[in-house]
Design a protein around this motif. Sequence first.
Motif, short mmCIF file in Angstrom:
data_model
loop_
_atom_site.label_atom_id
_atom_site.label_comp_id
_atom_site.label_asym_id
_atom_site.label_seq_id
_atom_site.Cartn_x
_atom_site.Cartn_y
_atom_site.Cartn_z
N GLU A 177 0.69 -1.15 0.10
CA GLU A 177 -0.56 0.14 0.22
C GLU A 177 0.84 1.22 0.07
N HIS A 190 2.97 1.44 -3.36
CA HIS A 190 1.49 1.84 -4.76
C HIS A 190 0.97 3.57 -4.62
N MET A 191 0.91 3.53 -3.24
CA MET A 191 0.48 4.81 -3.20
C MET A 191 2.20 5.98 -3.56
N ASP A 235 2.57 6.09 -7.19
CA ASP A 235 1.16 6.85 -7.91
C ASP A 235 2.28 7.98 -8.41
N MET A 236 2.89 8.65 -6.87
CA MET A 236 3.09 10.38 -7.07
C MET A 236 4.31 11.12 -7.33
N GLY A 256 -5.56 -3.29 0.97
CA GLY A 256 -6.04 -3.33 0.27
C GLY A 256 -5.48 -3.45 -1.61
N VAL A 257 -4.78 -3.52 -1.30
CA VAL A 257 -4.18 -3.65 -2.87
C VAL A 257 -3.57 -4.76 -3.50
N ARG A 288 -6.01 -7.24 -1.76
CA ARG A 288 -6.83 -7.77 -2.71
C ARG A 288 -7.55 -6.92 -3.31
N ALA A 289 -7.39 -5.95 -3.95
CA ALA A 289 -7.89 -5.86 -5.21
C ALA A 289 -6.68 -5.04 -6.41
N GLY A 290 -5.67 -5.46 -5.92
CA GLY A 290 -4.11 -4.95 -6.92
C GLY A 290 -4.07 -3.85 -6.96
N PRO A 291 -2.81 -3.07 -7.22
CA PRO A 291 -2.55 -1.91 -7.53
C PRO A 291 -3.68 -1.23 -9.10
N ARG A 292 -3.63 0.25 -8.19
CA ARG A 292 -4.50 0.67 -9.48
C ARG A 292 -4.54 0.49 -10.82
N ARG A 323 -3.49 -2.45 -13.05
CA ARG A 323 -4.29 -3.78 -12.50
C ARG A 323 -5.79 -4.00 -13.32
N LEU A 324 -6.18 -3.55 -14.65
CA LEU A 324 -7.41 -4.00 -15.09
C LEU A 324 -8.53 -5.19 -15.17
N ALA A 325 -10.14 -4.47 -15.15
CA ALA A 325 -11.12 -5.35 -14.53
C ALA A 325 -10.83 -5.69 -16.56
N PRO A 371 -12.04 1.23 -13.63
CA PRO A 371 -11.38 0.24 -13.42
C PRO A 371 -11.45 -0.62 -14.96
N TYR A 372 -12.17 -0.06 -16.49
CA TYR A 372 -11.60 -0.88 -17.61
C TYR A 372 -11.06 0.10 -18.51
N MET A 384 -9.20 3.81 -6.98
CA MET A 384 -8.27 4.14 -7.58
C MET A 384 -7.14 5.37 -7.57
N ARG A 440 -1.97 12.11 -5.64
CA ARG A 440 -2.34 13.06 -6.87
C ARG A 440 -3.32 13.34 -7.73
N THR A 473 -10.50 1.37 -0.62
CA THR A 473 -10.05 -0.29 -1.51
C THR A 473 -8.29 -0.28 -1.80
N ARG A 474 -7.87 0.85 -1.70
CA ARG A 474 -6.52 0.32 -1.77
C ARG A 474 -5.75 1.31 -0.56
N TYR A 476 -15.00 -6.23 -5.29
CA TYR A 476 -13.10 -7.14 -5.44
C TYR A 476 -14.06 -8.12 -4.90
#
Lengths: 302, 302
Positions: free
Chosen positions: A254, A257-258, A261-262, A291-292, A294-298, A300-302, B149-150, B182, B186, B211-212, B242
């Motif tokens: 987590e 991941h943050m 992204d920054m 959370g990351v 569970r949900a994966g990084p942001r 990671r698309l559906a 997410p898509y 997501m 930033r 979520t994350r 998720y």
Amino acid sequence: MSQLPGAVSIREVGPRDGLQNEDPIPTEAKVRLLDALSATGVRRIEAVSFVHPRAIPQMADADQVWSAATRAPGVRYSALVPNSRGAQRALAAGFTEIEVVVSASDTHNRRNVNRSTDESLDDIAELIELLHGAGATAEVIVATSFGCPYEGDVDPVRVAGIVNRVVADGADRVAFGDTTGMGTPRRVRELVTAVRTRQPEIPVLLHFHNTRGTALANLLTALELGITEFDASIGGLGGCPYAPGASGNVATEEVVHMLHDMGIDTGIDLDALVEVAELAEKLVGRQLPSGVLRAGPRTRLA
Amino acid sequence: MSQLPGAVSIREVGPRDGLQNEDPIPTEAKVRLLDALSATGVRRIEAVSFVHPRAIPQMADADQVWSAATRAPGVRYSALVPNSRGAQRALAAGFTEIEVVVSASDTHNRRNVNRSTDESLDDIAELIELLHGAGATAEVIVATSFGCPYEGDVDPVRVAGIVNRVVADGADRVAFGDTTGMGTPRRVRELVTAVRTRQPEIPVLLHFHNTRGTALANLLTALELGITEFDASIGGLGGCPYAPGASGNVATEEVVHMLHDMGIDTGIDLDALVEVAELAEKLVGRQLPSGVLRAGPRTRLA
């Protein structure tokens, strides 16, 4: 965002602080976790502690774990010790970065080691001398720095006074532990300011828990204050003293991941890290509070 | 901390957004939750949505819930509607604050309502006219504002363009939803800046998911940018698409806990709020992902 640091140094504490607060797992599982972490690009790992096996059975096999683990080039490994006997074991095992702990709160320190904070600081002064004599560095971790579950608020000036003392005694670095997740952006700002005003040079590392959801807000505040060293625990290993399912240590993935992204560099491969978090979850056999994970990084698309 | 706002307006969305994403509970349980929330000092509550019961069975009893609920003086209640039929029902039920939703991401909008974002914006223009004609205000919630997410990243300039459009069409306020968590500091900074540059006057509310793990870091960033309106969901009601056990909506008590510690007023009684979170957990019959619910506020000593 322009004032934020370009890079941050993460110390992974899952193998020690994390596993010490989980049900015991086999030696080979600990080695597997350590080796997997060493391959993620993380540059610092708290590997084991040398404590009495009756006090902390989870670390009874510290020597075996450390003998079997792969030392990755470019990774700094550290060990935690409670006293000179632990320090001797850590030095004999080859560690050159050693951590010792004291609680900022007298009540918390007495409950842990049956001594006042000042008495523990006397012990630590001797430990620092012992470690320096053996060519190792000494980091003093100040627990309950952001609040004590028995006393409540802890005066940042008291914590800064502890820092003054250990710096005078030769500590190479200090860390502030949010032992039961009482840290908030306000408390981080007050503590860092109180310490930095008095000791602008000593390296400072912050150790956050996510017990009340504030870990990444605290970290963001610390970044804005120029702090660039943080502990984090893979998957959030380490649980919480309050309740099953609740969070303790902030999860490394987590944090990374943050930060990524920054645009803040950590040297860590986030995808590899999430895979190790999955491994950690399997090894301890309970759902970890990340959370990351569970949900994966942001990304990671559906 | 001196630039931070002195007060923040929290909109409690547990009764609608929260319960809409949990297994259905009885009408009387919904009324009990609404009434308990109305007594916490919170000043805004998203009470129900008027949607087709086949689409969202959790809200099939919206009229009965709202008829039975106590309207507390000083609390603003709002309802969400998907179309003119829902808007008519909401107006007939006496709501004067109405929310409509559009996704910033075309793909997400098509998956939800089988129309492009632009087509939905045409519908919303008509809805705003209908609502204004009946003396109600219209808030446009822009979903997937911090990422889809898509599609992945959503260009803040695209979101700002949507805001320009709905402001031109008469929207009274806008909200930005972090639909699948997501958002990061930033992304919050980029979006708020893009919108504020173009529309400095329109009231803006942010809706974060945890979520994350970034919800409170996002909120802190938004505070620093001068945003003072936030959604939050009691106990973190609302889950996550998720995985079971994962977080969706940020928990109201986690938000209030951090804000109060920073000296920021919300009008809410935190202890009362935590009691309602306990009630919410009982009513939905699953462990909710709120740290402050599990551990209590930082002021609750051992």
